[in-house]
Design an enzyme around this catalytic site. Structure first.
Site, PDB file in Angstrom:
ATOM      1  N   ASP A  72     -17.157  18.793  90.275  1.00 50.81           N
ATOM      2  CA  ASP A  72     -18.074  17.793  90.808  1.00 50.81           C
ATOM      3  C   ASP A  72     -18.467  18.114  92.246  1.00 50.81           C
ATOM      4  O   ASP A  72     -17.971  19.055  92.852  1.00 50.81           O
ATOM      5  CB  ASP A  72     -17.464  16.389  90.702  1.00 50.81           C
ATOM      6  CG  ASP A  72     -16.017  16.365  91.181  1.00 50.81           C
ATOM      7  OD1 ASP A  72     -15.587  17.308  91.874  1.00 50.81           O
ATOM      8  OD2 ASP A  72     -15.314  15.404  90.857  1.00 50.81           O
ATOM      9  N   HIS A  73     -19.377  17.311  92.771  1.00 54.18           N
ATOM     10  CA  HIS A  73     -19.868  17.435  94.145  1.00 54.18           C
ATOM     11  C   HIS A  73     -19.489  16.166  94.911  1.00 54.18           C
ATOM     12  O   HIS A  73     -19.350  15.093  94.317  1.00 54.18           O
ATOM     13  CB  HIS A  73     -21.389  17.589  94.155  1.00 54.18           C
ATOM     14  CG  HIS A  73     -21.879  18.862  93.533  1.00 54.18           C
ATOM     15  ND1 HIS A  73     -22.341  19.925  94.270  1.00 54.18           N
ATOM     16  CD2 HIS A  73     -21.983  19.245  92.238  1.00 54.18           C
ATOM     17  CE1 HIS A  73     -22.704  20.910  93.472  1.00 54.18           C
ATOM     18  NE2 HIS A  73     -22.502  20.511  92.218  1.00 54.18           N
ATOM     19  N   PRO A  74     -19.357  16.252  96.232  1.00 52.52           N
ATOM     20  CA  PRO A  74     -19.047  15.040  97.007  1.00 52.52           C
ATOM     21  C   PRO A  74     -20.264  14.109  97.060  1.00 52.52           C
ATOM     22  O   PRO A  74     -21.384  14.549  97.347  1.00 52.52           O
ATOM     23  CB  PRO A  74     -18.713  15.592  98.406  1.00 52.52           C
ATOM     24  CG  PRO A  74     -19.435  16.904  98.482  1.00 52.52           C
ATOM     25  CD  PRO A  74     -19.465  17.450  97.084  1.00 52.52           C
ATOM     26  N   LEU A  80     -24.604  16.663  99.236  1.00 50.63           N
ATOM     27  CA  LEU A  80     -23.621  17.052  98.221  1.00 50.63           C
ATOM     28  C   LEU A  80     -23.695  18.539  97.903  1.00 50.63           C
ATOM     29  O   LEU A  80     -23.048  19.029  96.997  1.00 50.63           O
ATOM     30  CB  LEU A  80     -23.792  16.210  96.955  1.00 50.63           C
ATOM     31  CG  LEU A  80     -25.169  16.066  96.303  1.00 50.63           C
ATOM     32  CD1 LEU A  80     -25.698  17.362  95.710  1.00 50.63           C
ATOM     33  CD2 LEU A  80     -25.133  14.974  95.254  1.00 50.63           C
ATOM     34  N   TYR A  85     -18.907  22.806 101.318  1.00 45.25           N
ATOM     35  CA  TYR A  85     -17.561  23.293 101.005  1.00 45.25           C
ATOM     36  C   TYR A  85     -17.513  24.800 100.734  1.00 45.25           C
ATOM     37  O   TYR A  85     -16.454  25.407 100.863  1.00 45.25           O
ATOM     38  CB  TYR A  85     -16.949  22.513  99.833  1.00 45.25           C
ATOM     39  CG  TYR A  85     -17.826  22.351  98.617  1.00 45.25           C
ATOM     40  CD1 TYR A  85     -17.747  23.256  97.570  1.00 45.25           C
ATOM     41  CD2 TYR A  85     -18.712  21.282  98.509  1.00 45.25           C
ATOM     42  CE1 TYR A  85     -18.539  23.113  96.449  1.00 45.25           C
ATOM     43  CE2 TYR A  85     -19.508  21.131  97.392  1.00 45.25           C
ATOM     44  CZ  TYR A  85     -19.430  22.046  96.354  1.00 45.25           C
ATOM     45  OH  TYR A  85     -20.222  21.902  95.245  1.00 45.25           O
TER      46      TYR A  85
END
Length: 204
Positions: A72-74, A80, A85
């Protein structure tokens, strides 16, 4: 000589395997990507499966193009995108966000024994499929699935039981998936010909 062996997984061409472990008689289909995952004995995935951060039980049947533990993504930050990251891919003086990747890897998807995940299905992180569960093709599973339950849809919802609850409980107690390879071979004719109830009556 049999294609599948207890000693080494059969990994087809063009697979990407990252820090993953495999039990006996495991097969990984062509072009699949498997990362930070354990496949227990006799489980397999078909072509182009994408599996990450997962614990796969014994005798799991994972169809082509399925995805388990989809990363997933933030969503709580201003962006995002990968640059948050995977920062080292964009700037020489920036590091990857180790905490983000550690959190992602901690969100384990757990797949029970004797399960079937249909083509193109997706199992989200931290979801548990109980023993004997079935996921219909194209389903998106966002919540835990009870043992011996068939789910379908987006998001996936229970469709019906694969076995009546009393039979399911007895199959789980029998735990035939833990039988030695030779015992499975001796019972092969009964696996093929008997109903679940008749099989239980013979082997309980």
């Amino acid at each position: 000589m049999a294609r599948l062996t207890a000693e080494m997984p059969f990994i087809h061409a063009d697979c990407e395997i990252t820090e993953s472990t495999f039990g006996a008689f495991v097969e990984i289909g062509k072009g699949s990507r498997v990362a930070f995952t354990h496949f227990d004995d006799y489980s397999y995935c078909d072509r182009y499966a994408d599996i990450a951060n997962a614990k796969i039980g014994k005798f799991a049947n994972i169809a082509a193009f399925s995805r388990i533990g989809a990363t997933d993504h933030p969503l709580h930050t201003a962006s995002l995108h990968h640059f948050l990251y995977r920062s080292g891919d964009y700037w020489d003086d920036a590091d990857f966000d180790a905490d983000f990747f550690a959190h992602r890897r901690s969100r384990i998807a757990t797949i029970g024994h004797d399960t079937w995940i249909g083509a193109g299905a997706m199992i989200k992180p931290e979801v548990t499929l109980g023993d004997g569960a079935v996921v219909a093709a194209g389903a998106v599973v966002t919540k835990d699935v009870a043992p011996y339950t068939i789910v379908a849809g987006t998001p996936a919802k229970p469709l019906r039981l694969r076995q009546p609850r009393a039979i399911a409980d007895r199959l789980i107690a029998l735990a035939w998936w833990d039988w030695p390879h030779e015992t499975l071979r001796a019972a092969l004719k009964d696996f093929r010909s008997l109903t679940a109830n008749a099989f239980l009556e013979k082997y309980e």
